[in-house]
Design an enzyme around this catalytic site. Structure first.
Site, short mmCIF file in Angstrom:
data_model
loop_
_atom_site.label_atom_id
_atom_site.label_comp_id
_atom_site.label_asym_id
_atom_site.label_seq_id
_atom_site.Cartn_x
_atom_site.Cartn_y
_atom_site.Cartn_z
N HIS A 5 0.76 -1.03 -0.03
CA HIS A 5 -0.07 0.01 -0.06
C HIS A 5 0.84 1.32 0.06
CE1 HIS A 5 1.39 -1.01 4.06
NE2 HIS A 5 1.17 0.41 4.25
N HIS A 36 5.16 6.13 -1.20
CA HIS A 36 6.12 4.96 -1.46
C HIS A 36 5.63 3.83 -1.01
CE1 HIS A 36 6.49 6.00 2.94
NE2 HIS A 36 6.80 4.58 3.31
#
Lengths: 172, 172
Positions: free
Chosen positions: A34, A115
């Site tokens: 995620h 990220h």
């Protein structure tokens, strides 16, 4: 209850990320791959209802988000986290800002570095070995994200999705 | 892509289920505690779009669902699965039926036994030991479910939520 807000990339990217996470990420079993949009925060049931209404509104007025991933990167020397770098873009930044304003304001004063974590809690030796190999690798993914999720954390640390929020001003 | 449809009970029930799952359920890390509403099925992207539209419609015309859990039960001798028994009710049955009709029709001819699995793949000895203790235990949870989720499966077997569907004819 502890909540967080995340964006799940496509299955293709998740499978790619998991091929590393299963070895290097101690959170592998707690949540699928995620992009964290808002770190863990505490809210009671009443607060959660207000937050959910706000999230629906934010989603409705936010465009779909281009996701471009071009390389592995790391937060070293701050910590040994290795991640897939998501190229920053205005829509993503704008969404992040909205998720940290109004009823969603918090103490976070980090710069947003989008990220997907693929390694953490590595020893220095392991970090240098793994990142030394990964930083040479070519990575290229481009896709469009049209949703984000509100999750809550269970006692064992794992996350359950509470609700999906569909992005897009012109959704049918 | 492989999809499934599930209902996540409240954090309270999930924490309770996980206290057993972490020891007895080999799927513990793949998905949070859940009631399966539709077993794994294959759909391509086009089919998925049709299915999602159908699910939104089904959710809109389905009432919130009472969940009552009163005991541990098991599928023995068919298999050694131990579960928290969810009392059947008309709304839940009706939802299950809708999720197996029209574009969602499949070969499934099982009777729907709503449950939250807390143990599986146990040896016979372990099964008898564990279930022998659990079947004596008093359990009581009552709550209302107001949503279900469409999930897809990653290569490693783990499930990611794709979308939440909010139940209720009279939702704001």
């Amino acid at each position: 209850m502890k909540y967080g807000i995340a964006l799940f990339p496509s299955k293709q990217i998740q499978d790619f990320a998991n091929s590393y996470r299963k070895r290097y990420d101690s959170h592998y079993a707690l949540i699928p791959p995620h992009i964290t949009l808002k770190n863990v925060f505490e809210a009671d049931d009443i607060q959660a209802q207000t937050i959910i209404k706000t999230l629906r509104q934010i989603a409705a007025e936010t465009d779909v988000i281009p996701l471009k991933i071009t390389k592995f990167s790391s937060f070293y020397p701050v910590n040994n986290v290795i991640y897939l770098k998501v190229e920053p873009n205005e829509t993503l930044q704008e969404l992040y800002k909205k998720l940290h304003s109004g009823v969603l304001t918090d103490q976070s004063d980090y710069t947003f570095v989008p990220h997907i974590t693929i390694g953490r809690n590595l020893s220095d030796a392991e970090y240098f070995d793994v990142f030394g190999r990964l930083k040479m690798q070519t990575v290229h993914f481009e896709e469009t994200a049209d949703r984000f999720h509100l999750l809550y954390q269970l006692e064992d640390g794992a996350w359950t999705v509470y609700e999906t929020f569909l992005l897009g001003k012109d959704r049918e």
